[in-house]
Design a protein around this motif. Structure first.
Motif, mmCIF file in Angstrom:
data_model
loop_
_atom_site.group_PDB
_atom_site.id
_atom_site.type_symbol
_atom_site.label_atom_id
_atom_site.label_comp_id
_atom_site.label_asym_id
_atom_site.label_seq_id
_atom_site.Cartn_x
_atom_site.Cartn_y
_atom_site.Cartn_z
ATOM 1 N N ARG A 59 0.659 -1.186 -0.059
ATOM 2 C CA ARG A 59 -0.175 -0.044 0.132
ATOM 3 C C ARG A 59 0.956 1.218 -0.155
ATOM 4 N NH1 ARG A 59 -3.280 -1.782 5.083
ATOM 5 N NH2 ARG A 59 -1.293 -2.361 5.617
ATOM 6 N N TYR A 60 1.926 1.275 0.725
ATOM 7 C CA TYR A 60 2.858 2.426 0.712
ATOM 8 C C TYR A 60 3.435 2.617 -0.706
ATOM 9 C CZ TYR A 60 7.428 4.804 1.504
ATOM 10 O OH TYR A 60 8.510 5.631 1.790
ATOM 11 N N LYS A 63 0.629 4.043 -3.146
ATOM 12 C CA LYS A 63 0.325 5.464 -2.690
ATOM 13 C C LYS A 63 1.553 6.362 -3.141
ATOM 14 C CE LYS A 63 -0.832 8.568 1.086
ATOM 15 N NZ LYS A 63 -1.003 8.464 2.619
ATOM 16 N N GLU A 67 1.216 9.315 -5.652
ATOM 17 C CA GLU A 67 1.742 10.898 -5.212
ATOM 18 C C GLU A 67 3.027 11.399 -6.079
ATOM 19 O OE1 GLU A 67 1.045 11.176 -0.391
ATOM 20 O OE2 GLU A 67 2.847 9.994 -1.123
ATOM 21 N N PHE A 87 -6.332 1.355 -5.169
ATOM 22 C CA PHE A 87 -5.856 2.350 -6.031
ATOM 23 C C PHE A 87 -6.212 2.419 -7.616
ATOM 24 C CE2 PHE A 87 -3.257 1.784 -2.635
ATOM 25 C CZ PHE A 87 -3.067 3.319 -1.904
#
Length: 295
Positions: A59-60, A63, A67, A87
């Protein structure tokens, strides 16, 4: 060398539509590409996450891809099914269809299939990835396995990105896997076998021991990457970041790649082995380079 637009690459409707979405809707939307690969947990094991433990969480990474304004994230099927849905639509998915652990030696390397193009369609992927080991004793089996993927990708209108990796003792005896000779040969092989995009490591023309005579010359790194782009023909070229190294050296290779006509970069460990703020700062430098080379 100027980059050719999608309309000049002889793509089917489905492939053109998906690549247009990747290159002209996401990232800088200027026809260049920046991909975030995250298959190292399979390829190298959890040790790759020791430098930044947060990177062990898919998930990091997803993301971070959103970003950072990446054009896509490349993952194996287990992570795609369990984590990408959070996502979906925010960053394109590249489903890696094969992979192996680092435990067996590379000498007879074959990266077995573990997913299909049909599953990529089900997951909403915009492209699939295949690792092709050029020069190993298992090359015949690898080519046959790849042929099935290529046919399915054509049938489903799915862009095919080939991780073109020279491997094996024969390659080691001819300059090594990152030599100008080996990288150039791998790019040409992937193109001739039908890749839509080719991922290669940056060539090192100084690695000349045992290489064929035409490569045993005083080539600059710009000469070498220019030749590799030409060898890829109408397959778009992506240059890998490889193992984490000094920022200025990596950015200079990135600049030379784009000057030579590459489509973009695929940087993994060089990005996510850093703390998040530092990662995004480094990505911003890559985006600055890409912004200067619109298609």
């Amino acid at each position: 060398m100027s980059r050719q637009p999608l309309r000049a690459l002889g793509l089917s409707t489905g492939k053109k539509a998906r690549l247009h979405r990747i290159l002209h809707t996401f990232g800088l939307a200027n026809g260049t590409a920046l991909f975030l690969p995250y298959d190292q947990g399979l390829e190298h094991g959890p040790r790759d996450f020791f430098a930044n433990p947060a990177a062990g969480d898919p998930r990091y990474i997803a993301k971070l891809a959103v970003e950072g304004g990446f054009n896509g994230i490349a993952v194996q099927i287990g992570l795609a099914e369990k984590f990408y849905w959070d996502f979906a639509g925010e960053v394109p998915l590249i489903l890696k269809l094969n992979g192996k652990t680092e435990i067996p030696p590379d000498g007879s390397a074959l990266s077995p299939l573990n997913a299909s193009v049909e599953e990529a369609v089900r997951l909403g992927a915009d492209a699939v990835g295949y690792t092709l080991y050029v020069g190993t004793p298992a090359q015949t089996e690898d080519f046959a396995q790849y042929q099935v993927v290529r046919r399915d990708a054509e049938r489903w209108g799915m862009p095919l990105i080939v991780w073109a990796y020279p491997r094996g003792s024969a390659i080691a005896d001819k300059g090594g896997k990152n030599s100008f000779y080996a990288v150039d040969y791998a790019a040409r092989t992937a193109s001739e076998l039908g890749a839509d995009m080719v991922k290669v490591n940056f060539p090192n023309p100084a690695k000349r021991t045992g290489v064929p005579a035409p490569y045993d010359g005083d080539y600059s790194t710009q000469d070498a990457i220019g030749a590799v782009v030409r060898s890829a023909n109408r397959s778009m070229l992506l240059v890998s970041g490889g193992e984490k190294a000094g920022d200025e050296a990596m950015l200079e290779k990135a600049r030379q790649s784009m000057e030579a006509g590459a489509t973009g970069f695929i940087f993994g460990r060089n990005v996510w082995q850093r703390e998040r703020v530092e990662s995004l700062r480094f990505v911003a430098h890559l985006r600055e380079i890409l912004a200067k080379y619109p298609v």
